[in-house]
Design a protein around this motif. Sequence first.
Motif, PDB file in Angstrom:
ATOM      1  N   UNK A 173       0.835  -1.201   0.000  1.00 10.05           N
ATOM      2  CA  UNK A 173       0.000   0.000   0.000  1.00 10.05           C
ATOM      3  C   UNK A 173       0.866   1.245   0.000  1.00 10.05           C
ATOM      4  N   UNK A 174       1.470   1.595   1.123  1.00 11.26           N
ATOM      5  CA  UNK A 174       2.280   2.804   1.119  1.00 11.26           C
ATOM      6  C   UNK A 174       3.473   2.724   2.039  1.00 11.26           C
ATOM      7  N   UNK A 175       3.756   1.601   2.640  1.00  3.00           N
ATOM      8  CA  UNK A 175       4.930   1.467   3.479  1.00  3.00           C
ATOM      9  C   UNK A 175       5.333   0.011   3.512  1.00  3.00           C
ATOM     10  N   UNK A 176       6.454  -0.254   4.162  1.00  2.00           N
ATOM     11  CA  UNK A 176       7.000  -1.596   4.139  1.00  2.00           C
ATOM     12  C   UNK A 176       6.051  -2.605   4.795  1.00  2.00           C
ATOM     13  N   UNK A 199     -12.437  11.542  10.420  1.00  2.69           N
ATOM     14  CA  UNK A 199     -13.375  10.443  10.304  1.00  2.69           C
ATOM     15  C   UNK A 199     -13.272   9.773   8.950  1.00  2.69           C
ATOM     16  N   UNK A 200     -14.412   9.611   8.290  1.00  3.18           N
ATOM     17  CA  UNK A 200     -14.438   8.958   6.979  1.00  3.18           C
ATOM     18  C   UNK A 200     -14.041   9.896   5.840  1.00  3.18           C
ATOM     19  N   UNK A 201     -13.833  11.178   6.153  1.00  2.00           N
ATOM     20  CA  UNK A 201     -13.416  12.148   5.136  1.00  2.00           C
ATOM     21  C   UNK A 201     -11.900  12.051   4.966  1.00  2.00           C
ATOM     22  N   UNK A 202     -11.394  11.834   3.763  1.00  2.00           N
ATOM     23  CA  UNK A 202      -9.943  11.718   3.582  1.00  2.00           C
ATOM     24  C   UNK A 202      -9.221  13.016   3.922  1.00  2.00           C
ATOM     25  N   UNK A 203      -8.047  12.853   4.547  1.00  2.00           N
ATOM     26  CA  UNK A 203      -7.195  13.986   4.915  1.00  2.00           C
ATOM     27  C   UNK A 203      -5.812  13.790   4.308  1.00  2.00           C
ATOM     28  N   UNK A 204      -5.035  14.871   4.215  1.00  4.21           N
ATOM     29  CA  UNK A 204      -3.663  14.771   3.728  1.00  4.21           C
ATOM     30  C   UNK A 204      -2.895  13.707   4.505  1.00  4.21           C
ATOM     31  N   UNK A 205      -2.054  12.951   3.810  1.00  3.24           N
ATOM     32  CA  UNK A 205      -1.209  11.929   4.440  1.00  3.24           C
ATOM     33  C   UNK A 205      -0.483  12.486   5.659  1.00  3.24           C
ATOM     34  N   UNK A 256       6.688   8.001   1.428  1.00  2.00           N
ATOM     35  CA  UNK A 256       5.633   8.311   2.393  1.00  2.00           C
ATOM     36  C   UNK A 256       4.911   9.592   1.969  1.00  2.00           C
ATOM     37  N   UNK A 257       3.642   9.461   1.591  1.00  2.00           N
ATOM     38  CA  UNK A 257       2.851  10.592   1.138  1.00  2.00           C
ATOM     39  C   UNK A 257       2.727  10.701  -0.364  1.00  2.00           C
ATOM     40  N   UNK A 258       3.685  10.145  -1.096  1.00  2.00           N
ATOM     41  CA  UNK A 258       3.669  10.065  -2.571  1.00  2.00           C
ATOM     42  C   UNK A 258       3.763  11.401  -3.285  1.00  2.00           C
ATOM     43  N   UNK A 259       3.987  12.502  -2.570  1.00  2.00           N
ATOM     44  CA  UNK A 259       3.949  13.809  -3.229  1.00  2.00           C
ATOM     45  C   UNK A 259       5.060  13.964  -4.256  1.00  2.00           C
ATOM     46  N   UNK A 306       7.542  23.099  -2.711  1.00  2.00           N
ATOM     47  CA  UNK A 306       6.369  22.972  -3.574  1.00  2.00           C
ATOM     48  C   UNK A 306       6.010  21.492  -3.638  1.00  2.00           C
ATOM     49  N   UNK A 307       4.709  21.166  -3.559  1.00  2.93           N
ATOM     50  CA  UNK A 307       4.312  19.776  -3.747  1.00  2.93           C
ATOM     51  C   UNK A 307       3.010  19.711  -4.529  1.00  2.93           C
ATOM     52  N   UNK A 308       2.770  18.522  -5.100  1.00  5.98           N
ATOM     53  CA  UNK A 308       1.521  18.250  -5.810  1.00  5.98           C
ATOM     54  C   UNK A 308       1.230  16.763  -5.716  1.00  5.98           C
ATOM     55  N   UNK A 309      -0.039  16.393  -5.855  1.00  6.86           N
ATOM     56  CA  UNK A 309      -0.458  14.992  -5.988  1.00  6.86           C
ATOM     57  C   UNK A 309      -0.057  14.148  -4.785  1.00  6.86           C
ATOM     58  N   UNK A 310      -0.490  14.565  -3.587  1.00  4.31           N
ATOM     59  CA  UNK A 310      -0.207  13.802  -2.372  1.00  4.31           C
ATOM     60  C   UNK A 310      -1.311  12.815  -2.041  1.00  4.31           C
ATOM     61  N   UNK A 311      -0.974  11.836  -1.182  1.00  4.11           N
ATOM     62  CA  UNK A 311      -1.951  10.833  -0.739  1.00  4.11           C
ATOM     63  C   UNK A 311      -2.988  11.441   0.195  1.00  4.11           C
ATOM     64  N   UNK A 312      -4.168  10.817   0.221  1.00  7.66           N
ATOM     65  CA  UNK A 312      -5.249  11.173   1.152  1.00  7.66           C
ATOM     66  C   UNK A 312      -5.712   9.894   1.852  1.00  7.66           C
ATOM     67  N   UNK A 313      -5.780   9.923   3.187  1.00  4.71           N
ATOM     68  CA  UNK A 313      -6.211   8.764   3.976  1.00  4.71           C
ATOM     69  C   UNK A 313      -7.384   9.148   4.876  1.00  4.71           C
TER      70      UNK A 313
END
Length: 373
Positions: free
Chosen positions: A8-11, A227-233, A282-285, A300-307
């Motif tokens: 998924x996103x880590x070891x 809660x169930x709303x995705x937030x920045x990694x 971690x975060x995929x940005x 500067x960042x773009x296209x980060x993960x949301x959990x």
Amino acid sequence: MSGAHTDLHAERGALRGEHAGRSRDPVIRIADIAWLEFDKPDLVRAEAFARAFGFGVALRSPQELHLRGTEAGAACVILRRGPRTRFAGAAFRAADEVDVLRLSDKLGVPVQRLPEPIGGLSVQLTDPSGNAVKVVAGMHELPAYPSQAPQVANTGCGDARINATVRPPRVPARVQRLGHLVLQSTTYRRTLDWYLDTLGMLVSDFLFFPGQRDRGPAMSFIRCDLGSVPADHHTLALALGPADRYVHSAYEVCDLDALAAGGEYLHDRGYVRSWGIGRHIQGSQLFDYWRDPDGFLVEHFADGDKFDNSLEPGWAPFTASGLAQWGPPATSDFLDTSPRAARHQLTSMLTALRHDNEFDLNRLIGLLKVAAS
């Protein structure tokens, strides 16, 4: 929950008995990071860099400069004239004013009104590392500004751009919002638990020093619990180190073209790239790091993960080569191992080892392995 992060996103996930990455009963659950505060001796020079980096200006006076992104809301950076450059603290946005009052009641700190240009209420706290932390709500909302439009892409899945070209101009990458703050702490574990217990944050990923997983994590990427709303990694990241200090802050732009063309604009004006362009693990940005004229690191960042809040923390080794999926190797400037930083780093290490904190000789050896790995 062992194995929760496989592929998924880590070891991998946690082993039995390791840190859960969340509090059972936090005082409140914050909604987001609101703004960062800095002191700067030269606000004219600071504004020149800020505009080249892609900020808008929400307020300017002889003593203060408020920088904003294109999204509606409060300013995301507040600069105040001071004798030297320093990080002066962070503000986190509560879900509502009731949560600010709850913090005041539970922690025994007064509620304060924020200055009129900002509006709203705040409580002033201090984390275990000595950082000033405001929790705020009810601020005036700045209207949204026009933002850069992402480039239309032709991909293997379909052609969306017909009879048209891609020609991103070399202009500042327009900052949309403040994304996250990274801090280093000599009391990492105590500081981590404070943010989880007080502000209700969740750990997305833990990193441990090579060969020291049994000593516990040495870095954590922490998100808001919506809660169930995705937030920045991660809205906040904490790392164990020889000094309590600001590491960097990150600001979202619309896409890779904006990030890259904006970087060319900064380079053309003589500003210094620290590390980039690449994509984090971690975060995929997508990331690009720059030094401001006072030496502070901004991203500067773009296209980060949301959990959402259902995901358990991942665990992985903390290595320099493990900071990116692709891109150039992490630079000595980014890792603070350059000759410019060496004297300060050595002084910090010797000072930390003489005091009672979490940065002992064994942890120093672990940190040195990170930079070499």
